[in-house]
Each structure stands twice: as structure tokens, then as C-alpha cells.
Design a protein around this motif. Structure first.
Motif, PDB file in Angstrom:
ATOM      1  N   SER A  96       0.823  -1.215   0.000  1.00 33.33           N
ATOM      2  CA  SER A  96       0.000   0.000   0.000  1.00 33.33           C
ATOM      3  C   SER A  96       0.860   1.270   0.000  1.00 33.33           C
ATOM      4  O   SER A  96       0.340   2.379   0.085  1.00 33.33           O
ATOM      5  CB  SER A  96      -0.944  -0.012   1.213  1.00 33.33           C
ATOM      6  OG  SER A  96      -0.187  -0.082   2.396  1.00 33.33           O
ATOM      7  N   ARG A  99      -0.024   3.522  -3.236  1.00 31.50           N
ATOM      8  CA  ARG A  99      -1.314   3.405  -3.932  1.00 31.50           C
ATOM      9  C   ARG A  99      -2.073   4.723  -4.051  1.00 31.50           C
ATOM     10  O   ARG A  99      -2.728   4.962  -5.055  1.00 31.50           O
ATOM     11  CB  ARG A  99      -2.213   2.379  -3.217  1.00 31.50           C
ATOM     12  CG  ARG A  99      -1.777   0.964  -3.473  1.00 31.50           C
ATOM     13  CD  ARG A  99      -2.727   0.000  -2.801  1.00 31.50           C
ATOM     14  NE  ARG A  99      -2.186  -1.341  -2.824  1.00 31.50           N
ATOM     15  CZ  ARG A  99      -2.377  -2.231  -1.868  1.00 31.50           C
ATOM     16  NH1 ARG A  99      -3.109  -1.936  -0.811  1.00 31.50           N
ATOM     17  NH2 ARG A  99      -1.865  -3.429  -1.980  1.00 31.50           N
ATOM     18  N   LEU A 106      -2.899   3.256 -10.146  1.00 27.15           N
ATOM     19  CA  LEU A 106      -3.345   2.092  -9.362  1.00 27.15           C
ATOM     20  C   LEU A 106      -4.224   1.295 -10.321  1.00 27.15           C
ATOM     21  O   LEU A 106      -5.289   1.773 -10.719  1.00 27.15           O
ATOM     22  CB  LEU A 106      -4.150   2.602  -8.162  1.00 27.15           C
ATOM     23  CG  LEU A 106      -4.715   1.583  -7.189  1.00 27.15           C
ATOM     24  CD1 LEU A 106      -3.586   0.862  -6.460  1.00 27.15           C
ATOM     25  CD2 LEU A 106      -5.616   2.269  -6.150  1.00 27.15           C
ATOM     26  N   PRO A 126      -3.487  -2.894  -6.552  1.00 31.01           N
ATOM     27  CA  PRO A 126      -4.407  -2.628  -5.433  1.00 31.01           C
ATOM     28  C   PRO A 126      -4.463  -3.749  -4.393  1.00 31.01           C
ATOM     29  O   PRO A 126      -3.949  -4.856  -4.603  1.00 31.01           O
ATOM     30  CB  PRO A 126      -5.765  -2.466  -6.131  1.00 31.01           C
ATOM     31  CG  PRO A 126      -5.447  -2.232  -7.574  1.00 31.01           C
ATOM     32  CD  PRO A 126      -4.168  -2.951  -7.838  1.00 31.01           C
ATOM     33  N   ASN A 127      -5.151  -3.449  -3.314  1.00 31.09           N
ATOM     34  CA  ASN A 127      -5.427  -4.419  -2.253  1.00 31.09           C
ATOM     35  C   ASN A 127      -6.308  -5.547  -2.815  1.00 31.09           C
ATOM     36  O   ASN A 127      -7.163  -5.309  -3.676  1.00 31.09           O
ATOM     37  CB  ASN A 127      -6.150  -3.659  -1.136  1.00 31.09           C
ATOM     38  CG  ASN A 127      -6.554  -4.536   0.006  1.00 31.09           C
ATOM     39  OD1 ASN A 127      -5.898  -5.524   0.314  1.00 31.09           O
ATOM     40  ND2 ASN A 127      -7.650  -4.185   0.650  1.00 31.09           N
ATOM     41  N   THR A 130     -10.081  -5.167  -2.849  1.00 31.21           N
ATOM     42  CA  THR A 130     -10.533  -4.138  -3.788  1.00 31.21           C
ATOM     43  C   THR A 130     -10.560  -4.677  -5.211  1.00 31.21           C
ATOM     44  O   THR A 130     -11.519  -4.440  -5.960  1.00 31.21           O
ATOM     45  CB  THR A 130      -9.581  -2.913  -3.752  1.00 31.21           C
ATOM     46  OG1 THR A 130      -9.313  -2.544  -2.408  1.00 31.21           O
ATOM     47  CG2 THR A 130     -10.170  -1.746  -4.510  1.00 31.21           C
ATOM     48  N   ILE A 131      -9.500  -5.388  -5.602  1.00 33.02           N
ATOM     49  CA  ILE A 131      -9.373  -5.845  -6.987  1.00 33.02           C
ATOM     50  C   ILE A 131     -10.580  -6.679  -7.399  1.00 33.02           C
ATOM     51  O   ILE A 131     -11.203  -6.441  -8.443  1.00 33.02           O
ATOM     52  CB  ILE A 131      -8.084  -6.684  -7.186  1.00 33.02           C
ATOM     53  CG1 ILE A 131      -6.849  -5.809  -6.993  1.00 33.02           C
ATOM     54  CG2 ILE A 131      -8.069  -7.337  -8.579  1.00 33.02           C
ATOM     55  CD1 ILE A 131      -5.527  -6.563  -7.077  1.00 33.02           C
ATOM     56  N   LYS A 219      -8.811   1.276   2.617  1.00 29.23           N
ATOM     57  CA  LYS A 219      -8.195   0.901   1.330  1.00 29.23           C
ATOM     58  C   LYS A 219      -9.287   0.589   0.329  1.00 29.23           C
ATOM     59  O   LYS A 219      -9.244   1.040  -0.819  1.00 29.23           O
ATOM     60  CB  LYS A 219      -7.322  -0.347   1.498  1.00 29.23           C
ATOM     61  CG  LYS A 219      -5.989  -0.141   2.139  1.00 29.23           C
ATOM     62  CD  LYS A 219      -5.262  -1.488   2.075  1.00 29.23           C
ATOM     63  CE  LYS A 219      -4.247  -1.651   3.149  1.00 29.23           C
ATOM     64  NZ  LYS A 219      -3.726  -3.031   3.222  1.00 29.23           N
ATOM     65  N   GLU A 223      -9.275   3.155  -2.689  1.00 34.16           N
ATOM     66  CA  GLU A 223      -8.726   2.534  -3.907  1.00 34.16           C
ATOM     67  C   GLU A 223      -9.811   2.366  -4.964  1.00 34.16           C
ATOM     68  O   GLU A 223      -9.570   2.555  -6.153  1.00 34.16           O
ATOM     69  CB  GLU A 223      -8.090   1.180  -3.574  1.00 34.16           C
ATOM     70  CG  GLU A 223      -6.848   1.291  -2.710  1.00 34.16           C
ATOM     71  CD  GLU A 223      -6.233  -0.059  -2.377  1.00 34.16           C
ATOM     72  OE1 GLU A 223      -6.543  -1.075  -3.037  1.00 34.16           O
ATOM     73  OE2 GLU A 223      -5.426  -0.110  -1.438  1.00 34.16           O
ATOM     74  N   THR A 224     -11.022   2.011  -4.536  1.00 35.87           N
ATOM     75  CA  THR A 224     -12.122   1.835  -5.502  1.00 35.87           C
ATOM     76  C   THR A 224     -12.378   3.139  -6.250  1.00 35.87           C
ATOM     77  O   THR A 224     -12.497   3.161  -7.475  1.00 35.87           O
ATOM     78  CB  THR A 224     -13.389   1.361  -4.772  1.00 35.87           C
ATOM     79  OG1 THR A 224     -13.101   0.097  -4.177  1.00 35.87           O
ATOM     80  CG2 THR A 224     -14.577   1.214  -5.721  1.00 35.87           C
ATOM     81  N   ILE A 227      -9.289   3.732  -8.710  1.00 37.72           N
ATOM     82  CA  ILE A 227      -9.229   2.829  -9.876  1.00 37.72           C
ATOM     83  C   ILE A 227     -10.349   3.164 -10.848  1.00 37.72           C
ATOM     84  O   ILE A 227     -10.154   3.203 -12.066  1.00 37.72           O
ATOM     85  CB  ILE A 227      -9.355   1.343  -9.429  1.00 37.72           C
ATOM     86  CG1 ILE A 227      -8.205   0.947  -8.515  1.00 37.72           C
ATOM     87  CG2 ILE A 227      -9.424   0.411 -10.641  1.00 37.72           C
ATOM     88  CD1 ILE A 227      -8.473  -0.306  -7.700  1.00 37.72           C
TER      89      ILE A 227
END
Ligand code: 11C
Length: 345
Positions: A96, A99, A106, A126-127, A130-131, A219, A223-224, A227
Motif C-alpha cells: 500500500s 497506492r 493504481l 491494489p489491495n 478491492t481488486i 483501502k 482505492e475503488t 481505480i
């Protein structure tokens, strides 16, 4: 013929899957360096029938390396990723550390491969939780837009590393033998208290933030948005650790921008989506399960239902191997996408 590759953190849970993935996908490799912290240096690992000795990662290790896959913890990435870039490598970092850096793309290749174009040497993977979620959300977002996502996770212990897997196994055996649990690692190695994971569900993954969410939950939220390039997307997450070795599961609720998508429409969208396998046939009790996803590349989606109160609300269940699509596979796919888009110098 191929690329000069380094894997940093080669002896770890994700590092080992990175090697297996490079091998399985016959990634074009001219040379391979296996690197680690001082503690794991000297160990031997096999790749395509050849034995490699793991070396301690230093700045000089990256001379001549074109692609460096990092998964040895945030502090190693922070210290060594810039050194690798300085020496001409592209870094794909599974921690992380970078990120949320605005200079660092990311990337989930099924969602935002074009973000690779503006990389400055470091690309963040990414985590895991999340992916798999964004891979399932993207085909729906493309069709009808997204307003809100509420996710609860059911995460496996391998996300916390090989030592956490050992803790689950030892603890399960001890408790079945009538002994005490003796927790030392989970929920978080560095936190004040440790709790039994065997026969339990722990609503804490990573450390708590000031806002009451854990770092894992934040995260997923931050992150969402990055991305999907949707700062305005409403996202809430609750992350829970379960006594499962590998395979993260998620209960996802979404509200779409436009109304009217049927469950059949969503099934069709997901069926056509790259990297997604639809497993949804409740009449025959077909739905995704962690135990079935282990060792598989795809993100599995099922239990798709309309919300009973909101015309733009839907519920579904998403499962994937957290060490593969959640980590190693996505990193290798980023490298493949760089090659496909001719972005490696
Ligand atoms: C877990 N999701 O399951 C975490 C592991 O940011 O790459 C991945 C941590 C990360 O514990």
C-alpha cells in the motif's frame, strides 16, 4: 528473448504465487532475480526446473532489471522501489506504500489499463479485496453507471501472510486437542491485542483509523474511487477475517445511476466480462465459494438479486483467490499490459 525481471519478497505468500504465475503464463523472461529481506536471503527456490538462491535486496540488485515485482512489505517498497526506478526498472508494487500517491497509477487491467500510460516508473497493485470487487463492478458501471457501493468482506488468513496461515492451522489443531488457543499474530501483528481466529470471525483487518474504520476498509473505499476514477462514488466497507486459508468472499450491495437493469441483464454483462466467471444458478445451488476459487485466476460472481425496496439496488456475492487475482496475477497482468501497450522502454 524476454525481459530482465526481479521479484522482491520472493519467499512470501504472494511472492511464491508471483513465481508460479510467471511460470504458468510463460511470461517472456530473459533473466530472473529472486530478492528478499536479509532474513530470508540464502533460501533456495525453484523456477521452471532451475534452482535460484534468494539474495538480499539492495539498491544495486536492480542494475539491469526491467520489471521489478515488489511484495515484501511497505517499508521495503518505500526504500527500494525508487532505487529500482532510478536504475531504469518499472516497479509493480503490491504494497500500500504508493497506492494513493497521485503520481502513481493504481491499476486493475480489466478496469483502467490506460492509466498505465502516465506511470513514472512505479505502478501500484491494489489491495486484494478491492481488486475482485472492482472487476465485478466495472461491467455494470460501464452499462448503467454507479452511485453507491456497500461491501462486507469475509477474508482469508493468507491475506495476512504465511505466519497467519500457520497460526490458523496450529490454533485449530490445538483447540481440537483441548489445548488453549494462544493467539500471537491476528488480527494484526503489530497491534496491542491478539484474538483467536480458529472457529471465530474477527471484525478487524489492519489497524483502526481515527474515523472508526480500519485501514483495510479505507483501502477498499479510497482505492475503488481511484481505480474507477470516481471521486464521487459512495463507498462503505466492513472487513472481517474468517478462519479460511485462501479465498476472499464479499457481499456487495450497489445502487446504479440508471434504473431498470434486470438480473438477467447483469448476468449477461458479467458473463461477457474479462476475468469474471458467473456462477449463479440457485435452483441448482450453484454460487461462488472460497474453497472452489483457490488456485483459479478468475473473479467469481453469483447470488445476484434485485433489492426489494430500491429500483436501482442490487446484491451479489464475489469470490476470488486473494493471492492470485488479488495480488500475484494482477501484478503479472499489469506487466503484460505494459508490454501489450508498448509502454516498456
Ligand atoms: C488482507 N487485504 O487480507 C489484506 C492483504 O494492502 O496489499 C493485502 C494487504 C495489501 O489482510
Amino acid at each position: 528473448n524476454g525481459y530482465h525481471i526481479a521479484v522482491v519478497g520472493a519467499t512470501g505468500a504472494v511472492g511464491q504465487q508471483m513465481l508460479a504465475t510467471l511460470e504458468k503464463r510463460t511470461f517472456p523472461i530473459a533473466s530472473l532475480k529472486l530478492l528478499s529481506s536479509k532474513r530470508s536471503a540464502g533460501k533456495e527456490l525453484s523456477f521452471k526446473g532451475t534452482t535460484y538462491t534468494v539474495e538480499e535486496a539492495t539498491p544495486e540488485s536492480f542494475e539491469g532489471v526491467q520489471i521489478a515485482l515488489f511484495s515484501a512489505g511497505g517499508s521495503v517498497s518505500k526504500a527500494l522501489a525508487p532505487e529500482a526506478v532510478k536504475r531504469g526498472a518499472v516497479v509493480i508494487d503490491n504494497t500500500s506504500a504508493f497506492r494513493m500517491d497521485t503520481e502513481v497509477p493504481l491499476v486493475v487491467p480489466e478496469v483502467n489499463p490506460k492509466d498505465l500510460e502516465w506511470n513514472k516508473g512505479i505502478i501500484a497493485n491494489p489491495n486484494c479485496s478491492t481488486i475482485q470487487m472492482v472487476a465485478a463492478l466495472e461491467p455494470i458501471r460501464q452499462k448503467v453507471g454507479l452511485k453507491k457501493v456497500v461491501v462486507s468482506t469475509y477474508q482469508a488468513v493468507s491475506g495476512a501472510g504465511l505466519e497467519a496461515v500457520d497460526e490458523l492451522k496450529t490454533q485449530t489443531a490445538d483447540l481440537l486437542a483441548g489445548k488453549e488457543a494462544n493467539p500471537e499474530i491476528l488480527p494484526v501483528g503489530g497491534d496491542k491485542k491478539h484474538y483467536q481466529i480458529a472457529f471465530n470471525a474477527i471484525p478487524q483487518i489492519d489497524v483502526f483509523q481515527e474515523n472508526g474504520y480500519t485501514f483495510e476498509e479505507m483501502k477498499m473505499i479510497n482505492e475503488t474511487k481511484k481505480i474507477m476514477n470516481m471521486a464521487e462514488l459512495e463507498v462503505a466497507a466492513t472487513c472481517v477475517r474468517l478462519p479460511i486459508e485462501t479465498g476472499h468472499s464479499e457481499s456487495v450491495y450497489i445502487e446504479t445511476e440508471q434504473e431498470g437493469l434486470s438480473v438477467a441483464d447483469i448476468k449477461e454483462l458479467l458473463n461477457a466480462a474479462p476475468g469474471v466467471t458467473l456462477q449463479d444458478d440457485t435452483a441448482n445451488q450453484v454460487y461462488p465459494m472460497a474453497a472452489h476459487a483457490v488456485g483459479k485466476d478468475d473473479v467469481f460472481v453469483g447470488r445476484i438479486r434485485r433489492d426489494l425496496d430500491r429500483a436501482n439496488g442490487y446484491h451479489f456475492w464475489v469470490v476470488s483467490d486473494n493471492l492470485l487475482k488479488g495480488a500475484a496475477l494482477n501484478s503479472v497482468q499489469i506487466a503484460e499490459s505494459l508490454i501489450q501497450q508498448d509502454l516498456l522502454s
